[in-house]
Design a protein around this motif. Sequence first.
Motif, PDB file in Angstrom:
ATOM      1  N   PRO A 101       0.746  -1.230  -0.147  1.00 15.00           N
ATOM      2  CA  PRO A 101       0.012   0.020   0.097  1.00 15.00           C
ATOM      3  C   PRO A 101       0.904   1.373   0.442  1.00 15.00           C
ATOM      4  CG  PRO A 101       0.192  -1.090   2.565  1.00 15.00           C
ATOM      5  CD  PRO A 101       0.942  -1.682   1.057  1.00 15.00           C
ATOM      6  N   ALA A 102       0.550   2.001  -0.506  1.00 18.85           N
ATOM      7  CA  ALA A 102       1.105   3.047  -0.958  1.00 18.85           C
ATOM      8  C   ALA A 102       1.464   4.489   0.298  1.00 18.85           C
ATOM      9  CB  ALA A 102       0.889   4.132  -2.392  1.00 18.85           C
ATOM     10  N   GLY A 103       2.329   4.255   1.207  1.00 15.11           N
ATOM     11  CA  GLY A 103       2.229   5.817   2.182  1.00 15.11           C
ATOM     12  C   GLY A 103       3.063   4.198   3.382  1.00 15.11           C
ATOM     13  N   PHE A 104       3.147   3.376   2.964  1.00 14.62           N
ATOM     14  CA  PHE A 104       3.203   2.711   3.877  1.00 14.62           C
ATOM     15  C   PHE A 104       4.468   1.544   4.037  1.00 14.62           C
ATOM     16  CE2 PHE A 104      -1.233   3.266   4.045  1.00 14.62           C
ATOM     17  CZ  PHE A 104      -1.824   3.212   5.983  1.00 14.62           C
ATOM     18  N   LEU A 105       5.586   2.861   3.663  1.00 12.94           N
ATOM     19  CA  LEU A 105       6.951   2.160   3.926  1.00 12.94           C
ATOM     20  C   LEU A 105       7.388   3.241   4.030  1.00 12.94           C
ATOM     21  CD1 LEU A 105       8.593  -0.961   3.800  1.00 12.94           C
ATOM     22  CD2 LEU A 105       8.700  -0.819   1.738  1.00 12.94           C
ATOM     23  N   LEU A 140      17.124   0.317   3.005  1.00 14.71           N
ATOM     24  CA  LEU A 140      16.771   0.777   4.460  1.00 14.71           C
ATOM     25  C   LEU A 140      15.693   0.544   4.611  1.00 14.71           C
ATOM     26  CD1 LEU A 140      19.881   0.168   7.155  1.00 14.71           C
ATOM     27  CD2 LEU A 140      19.167  -1.783   5.615  1.00 14.71           C
ATOM     28  N   PHE A 141      15.134   0.313   4.543  1.00 11.30           N
ATOM     29  CA  PHE A 141      13.242   1.244   4.998  1.00 11.30           C
ATOM     30  C   PHE A 141      12.861   0.119   5.917  1.00 11.30           C
ATOM     31  CE2 PHE A 141      14.569   0.606   0.223  1.00 11.30           C
ATOM     32  CZ  PHE A 141      14.220   2.350  -0.085  1.00 11.30           C
ATOM     33  N   VAL A 142      12.257   0.646   6.705  1.00 15.26           N
ATOM     34  CA  VAL A 142      10.944   0.361   7.474  1.00 15.26           C
ATOM     35  C   VAL A 142       9.626   0.244   7.179  1.00 15.26           C
ATOM     36  CG1 VAL A 142      11.132   1.866   9.299  1.00 15.26           C
ATOM     37  CG2 VAL A 142      11.205   0.586  10.042  1.00 15.26           C
ATOM     38  N   CYS A 143       8.153  -0.706   8.094  1.00 17.20           N
ATOM     39  CA  CYS A 143       6.842  -0.868   7.993  1.00 17.20           C
ATOM     40  C   CYS A 143       6.731   0.170   8.822  1.00 17.20           C
ATOM     41  CB  CYS A 143       6.811  -2.020   7.857  1.00 17.20           C
ATOM     42  SG  CYS A 143       6.481  -3.235   6.174  1.00 17.20           S
ATOM     43  N   THR A 144       6.229   1.026   8.431  1.00 14.24           N
ATOM     44  CA  THR A 144       5.427   2.019   9.594  1.00 14.24           C
ATOM     45  C   THR A 144       3.878   0.680   9.988  1.00 14.24           C
ATOM     46  OG1 THR A 144       3.130   2.280   7.943  1.00 14.24           O
ATOM     47  CG2 THR A 144       4.901   3.719   7.715  1.00 14.24           C
ATOM     48  N   PRO A 145       3.956   2.079  11.591  1.00 15.68           N
ATOM     49  CA  PRO A 145       3.629   1.357  12.868  1.00 15.68           C
ATOM     50  C   PRO A 145       2.312   0.186  12.158  1.00 15.68           C
ATOM     51  CG  PRO A 145       4.477   3.153  12.992  1.00 15.68           C
ATOM     52  CD  PRO A 145       4.342   3.331  11.600  1.00 15.68           C
ATOM     53  N   GLU A 146       1.276   1.455  11.073  1.00 16.16           N
ATOM     54  CA  GLU A 146      -0.090   0.799  10.770  1.00 16.16           C
ATOM     55  C   GLU A 146       0.516  -0.910  10.263  1.00 16.16           C
ATOM     56  OE1 GLU A 146       0.252   4.780  11.679  1.00 16.16           O
ATOM     57  OE2 GLU A 146       1.459   3.676  10.300  1.00 16.16           O
ATOM     58  N   LEU A 147       1.520  -0.328   9.463  1.00 13.30           N
ATOM     59  CA  LEU A 147       1.316  -1.620   8.257  1.00 13.30           C
ATOM     60  C   LEU A 147       2.080  -3.447   9.165  1.00 13.30           C
ATOM     61  CD1 LEU A 147       1.555  -3.545   5.364  1.00 13.30           C
ATOM     62  CD2 LEU A 147       3.813  -2.319   5.652  1.00 13.30           C
ATOM     63  N   ALA A 148       2.843  -2.252  10.126  1.00 11.73           N
ATOM     64  CA  ALA A 148       3.254  -3.636  11.153  1.00 11.73           C
ATOM     65  C   ALA A 148       2.067  -4.350  12.462  1.00 11.73           C
ATOM     66  CB  ALA A 148       4.783  -3.494  12.260  1.00 11.73           C
ATOM     67  N   PHE A 149       1.320  -3.615  12.289  1.00 12.14           N
ATOM     68  CA  PHE A 149       0.423  -3.991  13.369  1.00 12.14           C
ATOM     69  C   PHE A 149      -0.462  -4.670  12.279  1.00 12.14           C
ATOM     70  CE2 PHE A 149      -4.286  -4.027  13.931  1.00 12.14           C
ATOM     71  CZ  PHE A 149      -4.231  -3.984  15.074  1.00 12.14           C
ATOM     72  N   LEU A 150      -0.736  -4.938  11.307  1.00 14.33           N
ATOM     73  CA  LEU A 150      -1.501  -5.481  10.308  1.00 14.33           C
ATOM     74  C   LEU A 150      -0.791  -7.029  10.206  1.00 14.33           C
ATOM     75  CD1 LEU A 150      -4.092  -6.239   8.094  1.00 14.33           C
ATOM     76  CD2 LEU A 150      -2.557  -4.997   6.635  1.00 14.33           C
ATOM     77  N   GLN A 151       0.748  -6.675  10.022  1.00 14.82           N
ATOM     78  CA  GLN A 151       1.645  -7.871   9.660  1.00 14.82           C
ATOM     79  C   GLN A 151       1.472  -8.494  11.017  1.00 14.82           C
ATOM     80  OE1 GLN A 151       4.664  -6.186   9.487  1.00 14.82           O
ATOM     81  NE2 GLN A 151       4.706  -5.629   6.892  1.00 14.82           N
ATOM     82  N   MET A 152       1.512  -7.990  11.913  1.00 15.38           N
ATOM     83  CA  MET A 152       1.120  -9.029  13.946  1.00 15.38           C
ATOM     84  C   MET A 152       0.110  -9.565  13.819  1.00 15.38           C
ATOM     85  SD  MET A 152       4.156  -8.728  14.462  1.00 15.38           S
ATOM     86  CE  MET A 152       4.159  -9.597  15.954  1.00 15.38           C
TER      87      MET A 152
END
Length: 358
Positions: A101-105, A112-124
């Motif tokens: 999804p656009a805007g969540f990296l 080096l990149f990090v997922c946003t808290p929102e994307l990490a929440f969905l991953q968990m």
Amino acid sequence: MRYVCSHEDAIWYWYRYRDSGLDRAPRLARPSLDGTSSARSELRRLGLERHGVTPCPAFLLGETSCSGGESGVTRQILVSQTTSNHPSSAFYPHRWHGPLPAGFLVQIGDGLFVCTPELAFLQMANALDDVSLIRLACVLCAKYALDAKALTSREAQISPAATGLSSAYEGTIGSRQPMTCVTRLRKLLDCCESHHGRPRATKALALCGENAASPREVEMLFLATLPKRLGGFGVGGAVMNARVTPSSRDAALLDRSDRQYADIDLYWPAAKVGIEYQGRYHEDTLSEDRRRLNMLTSMGLRVLQVDNQQLLNVSTFMGTMAQVRRMCGKADLNTSTSWLVRHDELRRRLLGAGKMRL
């Protein structure tokens, strides 16, 4: 070559570096997993530690984690669907199907990149049980923070008999802006309708509370509002740190002349009923607290006060919640044997040597 920090590792990264401007870093409009790798020899050349990318400590999520309990040893990374799978004791790859999804990296370094808290929440969402997932949402939307260095250095010293995070980490709690909010979490879920974790994430958000000012407030929210199937008292509809604006006459009763509002820790607006947690620091502000409570009473609000001893005592807190249920127009709770077992487990997780230390 790309390294995408994901899952609990991404949450841990945001928890430590959000206040250093990470929330203002540009989010990729066209995020891509092209060039991602899970090969240990390749990824180590990126200098992960130098950029602050470290594995999430095992105690953050407790017994449940993406890598089957190896959190704190294995780095969680996101890779494309076509990337060769090279799982190892150092890197645990997670495949993402379809476009990101656009805007969540967010880019944090060269490659080096990090997922946003929102994307990490969905991953968990499918890696955690219901209580842990709801609590993670509360932590992401909280306005308190624990000192990360004190947290990691003192975790090994916490006794298994510790009575909860608030007492174990006295003095390490500060205030900050939330990492995210329910609105932004829901926006991410709307962008990922086909993700297999979306249904559980959506249910967790429905039970999440925003703007918690301390871990104790989250624990009190869980005990009071979680549905009976999870061991809570099932008094839904509460708002955390609800702001009440009094009239000028009532405002004269507030503890400070320059304050024009009062925040209630846990508040049911439909019934005008609230609970205030009286922490240790309230011992020095008893007079001000009484004036504030008088002000709320004059506005027609009914506010019960709960201290740490009352919260930890099962029978005392059950009596308090019986009062809340009656004031909210709910029938007395049927405390069946099965519910008592679930409630005892919930209390153990929240108030004992529990999980989700953040």
